[in-house]
Design a protein around this motif. Structure first.
Motif, PDB file in Angstrom:
ATOM      1  N   VAL A 108       0.842  -1.030   0.134  1.00 41.64           N
ATOM      2  CA  VAL A 108       0.015   0.026   0.031  1.00 41.64           C
ATOM      3  C   VAL A 108       0.852   1.393  -0.004  1.00 41.64           C
ATOM      4  O   VAL A 108       1.772   1.402   0.710  1.00 41.64           O
ATOM      5  CB  VAL A 108      -0.947  -0.090   1.179  1.00 41.64           C
ATOM      6  N   ARG A 109       0.432   2.105  -0.491  1.00 45.80           N
ATOM      7  CA  ARG A 109       0.969   3.683  -0.726  1.00 45.80           C
ATOM      8  C   ARG A 109       0.061   4.531  -0.485  1.00 45.80           C
ATOM      9  O   ARG A 109      -0.941   4.958  -0.880  1.00 45.80           O
ATOM     10  CB  ARG A 109       1.611   3.809  -2.026  1.00 45.80           C
ATOM     11  N   ILE A 110       0.267   5.518   0.785  1.00 42.62           N
ATOM     12  CA  ILE A 110      -0.569   6.614   0.930  1.00 42.62           C
ATOM     13  C   ILE A 110       0.301   7.895   1.080  1.00 42.62           C
ATOM     14  O   ILE A 110       1.320   7.879   1.961  1.00 42.62           O
ATOM     15  CB  ILE A 110      -1.062   6.433   2.491  1.00 42.62           C
ATOM     16  N   ASP A 111       0.056   8.779   0.355  1.00 43.91           N
ATOM     17  CA  ASP A 111       0.819   9.880   0.209  1.00 43.91           C
ATOM     18  C   ASP A 111       0.786  10.963   1.076  1.00 43.91           C
ATOM     19  O   ASP A 111      -0.302  10.799   1.981  1.00 43.91           O
ATOM     20  CB  ASP A 111       0.774  10.741  -1.183  1.00 43.91           C
ATOM     21  N   HIS A 112       1.376  12.152   1.144  1.00 47.77           N
ATOM     22  CA  HIS A 112       1.212  13.154   2.185  1.00 47.77           C
ATOM     23  C   HIS A 112       0.012  13.972   2.192  1.00 47.77           C
ATOM     24  O   HIS A 112      -0.727  13.971   1.184  1.00 47.77           O
ATOM     25  CB  HIS A 112       2.258  14.131   1.660  1.00 47.77           C
ATOM     26  N   GLY A 113      -0.480  13.899   3.523  1.00 49.67           N
ATOM     27  CA  GLY A 113      -1.530  14.828   3.951  1.00 49.67           C
ATOM     28  C   GLY A 113      -2.909  14.234   3.521  1.00 49.67           C
ATOM     29  O   GLY A 113      -3.859  14.855   3.451  1.00 49.67           O
ATOM     30  N   VAL A 114      -3.182  12.962   3.430  1.00 53.24           N
ATOM     31  CA  VAL A 114      -4.368  12.269   3.365  1.00 53.24           C
ATOM     32  C   VAL A 114      -4.938  12.384   4.710  1.00 53.24           C
ATOM     33  O   VAL A 114      -4.397  12.140   6.065  1.00 53.24           O
ATOM     34  CB  VAL A 114      -3.839  10.924   3.225  1.00 53.24           C
ATOM     35  N   GLU A 115      -6.406  12.623   4.796  1.00 52.77           N
ATOM     36  CA  GLU A 115      -7.222  13.007   5.993  1.00 52.77           C
ATOM     37  C   GLU A 115      -8.048  11.690   6.238  1.00 52.77           C
ATOM     38  O   GLU A 115      -8.390  11.096   5.387  1.00 52.77           O
ATOM     39  CB  GLU A 115      -8.113  14.098   5.680  1.00 52.77           C
ATOM     40  N   LEU A 116      -7.967  11.182   7.518  1.00 51.26           N
ATOM     41  CA  LEU A 116      -8.820  10.217   8.115  1.00 51.26           C
ATOM     42  C   LEU A 116     -10.071  10.910   9.143  1.00 51.26           C
ATOM     43  O   LEU A 116      -9.477  11.828   9.539  1.00 51.26           O
ATOM     44  CB  LEU A 116      -8.019   9.329   8.778  1.00 51.26           C
ATOM     45  N   THR A 117     -10.913   9.970   9.313  1.00 50.38           N
ATOM     46  CA  THR A 117     -11.998  10.507  10.493  1.00 50.38           C
ATOM     47  C   THR A 117     -11.734   9.684  11.626  1.00 50.38           C
ATOM     48  O   THR A 117     -10.983  10.142  12.797  1.00 50.38           O
ATOM     49  CB  THR A 117     -13.458  10.392   9.915  1.00 50.38           C
ATOM     50  N   TYR A 118     -12.060   8.390  11.547  1.00 53.01           N
ATOM     51  CA  TYR A 118     -11.724   7.562  12.824  1.00 53.01           C
ATOM     52  C   TYR A 118     -10.475   6.652  12.622  1.00 53.01           C
ATOM     53  O   TYR A 118      -9.836   6.228  13.364  1.00 53.01           O
ATOM     54  CB  TYR A 118     -12.894   6.538  13.003  1.00 53.01           C
ATOM     55  N   GLY A 119     -10.314   6.033  11.135  1.00 50.97           N
ATOM     56  CA  GLY A 119      -9.385   5.000  11.091  1.00 50.97           C
ATOM     57  C   GLY A 119      -9.777   3.882  11.142  1.00 50.97           C
ATOM     58  O   GLY A 119      -9.849   2.949  10.492  1.00 50.97           O
TER      59      GLY A 119
END
Length: 249
Positions: A146-157
Motif C-alpha cells: 500500500v502507498r499513502i501519500d502526504h496529507g491524506v485525511e482520516l476520520t476515525y481510522g
C-alpha cells in the motif's frame, strides 16, 4: 518494516543515502514495536508526545514549563499541544464515535497529522513507509504493498479497510464514519473525497450512515467525490471532475 508492506516501486525509484535509509528503517521499526506492545491510550499518547517533541523542538520531552512569562506563552502552547492528551479532534465531537476505540486511535491519528506538518513531513520515501506502519495499528485492515501519500485525511481510522496494492494520493479524504473498503490495486486520486455518511434531505441534523466500497483496480480521479453508500464495481473509473453516484447491483 518489511519492504512488502509498501507499494511496489519502479526500479528507478530514488532512495535516501544508505546511512539515512538504515536510520529511517530503524525508527519505523522501533515505533511499530512500541505501538504493538502498548495498546493503552495513555501510553500511546506518551510515545507520540515524546516523538513529536524531538521532531518539532529538537530535544527530548521534560522539564517544567514557565507559565509566568507572557513571552513564553506561545512556546508553552506548542509544547502542551504536542501531547495528544491536550488536543481535541473534530471526530471526538461526533455522536457516533466509539469512544473506547477512538481513544486508542487518537494518539496515532495525531502523530499522522503532525508528522505530515513537521519539517520532515514531505520526505516522500520516509512518509509512505511511516503511514503504512501507522495504518496497521489504525485501520480495520491494512494490506501489503500500500502507498499513502502526504496529507491524506482520516476520520476515525478504525472503520477503514485497505487491500493489497492500493494507492491513495496526496490530500485525499477517507471519511470513515461508517465502513469504507478499498479493493486491491485501486487508486484514489489527489484531493478525492470518499464519504460514508450523508444527511437527510429534510433534516440536516439527521446523519445517515452507508458503507462505501471501492472495487478492485478501480480508479477515483483527482477531485472526485464518492458519495456515501457507493458500491463501485471492479475496474470502474470515475472522474477526474465527476461524482460517483450510488450504483445498484
Amino acid at each position: 518494516m518489511a519492504e512488502s508492506t509498501v507499494a511496489q516501486q519502479p526500479s528507478h525509484v530514488v532512495h535516501p543515502l544508505p546511512e539515512a535509509e538504515e536510520l529511517y528503517r530503524r525508527w519505523i521499526a522501533f515505533l511499530d514495536e512500541e505501538f504493538t506492545r502498548h495498546q493503552a491510550a495513555e501510553r500511546r499518547a506518551e510515545i507520540v508526545r515524546d516523538q513529536l517533541f524531538q521532531l518539532y523542538l529538537g530535544r527530548p520531552h521534560g522539564g517544567k514549563l514557565n507559565f509566568t512569562l507572557t513571552s513564553e506563552l506561545p512556546l508553552n502552547v506548542l509544547q502542551l499541544s504536542l501531547d495528544p492528551g491536550n488536543i481535541t479532534l473534530e471526530a471526538e465531537h461526533y455522536p457516533d464515535v466509539d469512544h473506547e476505540r477512538f481513544a486508542r486511535s487518537k494518539p496515532l491519528l495525531w502523530f499522522w497529522i503532525m508528522f505530515d506538518r513537521s519539517p520532515i513531513g514531505l520526505n516522500h520515501w520516509l512518509g509512505i513507509r511511516l503511514r503504512c506502519m501507522l495504518g496497521r495499528h489504525l485501520f480495520a485492515k491494512m494490506g501489503k504493498g500500500v502507498r499513502i501519500d502526504h496529507g491524506v485525511e482520516l476520520t476515525y481510522g478504525y472503520n477503514l479497510s485497505i487491500e493489497d496494492g492500493v494507492i491513495v494520493r496526496h490530500r485525499a479524504l477517507l471519511d470513515d464514519r461508517a465502513e469504507i473498503h478499498i479493493g486491491k490495486s485501486a487508486v484514489i486520486g489527489n484531493y478525492a473525497r470518499i464519504y460514508s455518511h450523508t444527511h437527510a434531505a429534510d433534516d440536516y441534523d439527521k446523519v445517515i450512515f452507508a458503507p462505501t466500497s471501492i472495487g478492485e483496480r478501480a480508479r477515483v480521479g483527482t477531485h472526485t467525490v464518492v458519495l456515501a453508500g457507493t458500491q463501485m464495481p471492479d475496474g470502474t473509473i470515475v472522474g477526474p471532475q465527476g461524482t460517483a453516484e450510488e450504483q445498484k447491483g
